[in-house]
Write an enzyme that holds these catalytic residues in place. Sequence first.
Site, mmCIF file in Angstrom:
data_model
loop_
_atom_site.group_PDB
_atom_site.id
_atom_site.type_symbol
_atom_site.label_atom_id
_atom_site.label_comp_id
_atom_site.label_asym_id
_atom_site.label_seq_id
_atom_site.Cartn_x
_atom_site.Cartn_y
_atom_site.Cartn_z
ATOM 1 N N ILE A 3 0.843 -1.187 0.000
ATOM 2 C CA ILE A 3 0.000 0.000 0.000
ATOM 3 C C ILE A 3 0.884 1.244 0.000
ATOM 4 C CG2 ILE A 3 -1.879 1.177 1.219
ATOM 5 C CD1 ILE A 3 -2.485 -1.703 0.012
ATOM 6 N N GLU A 4 0.705 2.075 -0.999
ATOM 7 C CA GLU A 4 1.560 3.268 -1.139
ATOM 8 C C GLU A 4 0.728 4.535 -1.313
ATOM 9 O OE1 GLU A 4 5.010 2.741 -3.538
ATOM 10 O OE2 GLU A 4 5.109 0.599 -3.187
#
Length: 412
Positions: free
Chosen positions: A156-157
């Site tokens: 998750i970025e």
Amino acid sequence: MLAKSIIATALLSFVASASEIALYWGQAGANTQQESLASYCSKGDADIFILSFMDTFSSADAQMDINFSNACGGTRANNGLMECTQIGEDIKTCQKLGKKIFLSLGGASGSYGFSSDSVAEGFAETLWDYFGAGTGKSTSERPFGDAVVDGFDFDIEGGGATGYAALATKLRDYYAQDSSKTYYISAAPQCPYPDSYVGDLLSKAKVDYAFVQFYNNYCSVDGTFNWDTWADFAKSAPNDQIKIFLGLPGSSASAGSGYIDTDTIKSTINGAIAANNANFGGVMLWDASSSYANGNFVSDLRGVLDGSSSGSSDSSSASASSDSASAVTAESYSSAEQSEVSSAAESTEAPAYSSVSSTEATEATSYSAPAVSSTGVETSSNPESPAPASTSVAYTADSSTNCYSIHSIYPS
Ligand SMILES: *[C@@H]1O[C@H](CO)[C@@H](O)[C@H](O)[C@H]1NC(C)=O
């Protein structure tokens, strides 16, 4: 000195026996024709393949999407999902070869995020039915057909931290319904600790693997290596058996910074890592295509992890570097923390992207680039802070740059 040598050698043997290589696959990071998943599995070097990415999701009811660049496209089922028949076949081929196959959610480009824990929990059944052993969907509705992945990865970025711990915990309930094999949860935090997006997941849920991205950040091996921070996190993690991986670029071109050669990997494992290695799990590379386009990098790495490499470091120099590496890490960590934002901001490889409200796609606010946000956002990365108003983040890579500096979607 002799005693230290013996200790270092013993530690290396312990490390080697358990170490795995994990490769992200799917985004054709080498910017060349990416080979099939089964092709990379059959080379025999790596143990874990992480399919990247499911890059669009927000709830069980919303349309989700997957993207494997040149490895899948064209045909979509009635449910709007791509039919990746060849990947499905390859997953089974790889599993017969003893490889673990995870599906990665997230990436540096996409539209994803949850508005609440309960929405995220509801998505667990979706994942289980479409990619796991769930029976809620027909084979033709499943992108990989009857292939069943071995786990889910969280890279998750963007889009906030909400829901991932709840989703991972709920997934384990489904995992428990199939005793025929072992299922896993993994995450790919960036090395600044705690990670802005998966820090909450890592601190609250049982995670089997943390593929820490020691690149594009001040805390890489060739920067102010913060291995000890992650090793210490592991000791008190919800799963204290969590495996921490040294996540590295597969070539000098596959990240903005942080690439190191196999001799340096070896001296790092025998040095700074050996000093604090109870949870060391192996090496992750972004990504399969760039790693294998980089000469014998992956097979040499296999040799390093198996202890059969004739790299430049012997065990006595390793024991010496163990002392100095730990000392350097401990002394310089705090000062480096203060310079991380400015050094990250210097990156010219970062794509621009904008956050988009899930309901109003035109109401975009400007975001800092991922390489900046991973560190820049860290100043406001308190996992307890309220989720942003937007429940998903949509952003596209700047096609004018070669944005392989992060876990990027292959630029079109
Ligand atoms: C995958 O993502 C890239 C970058 O956003 C995009 O150009 C490409 O069309 C996508 N491929 C598929 C099959 O959706």
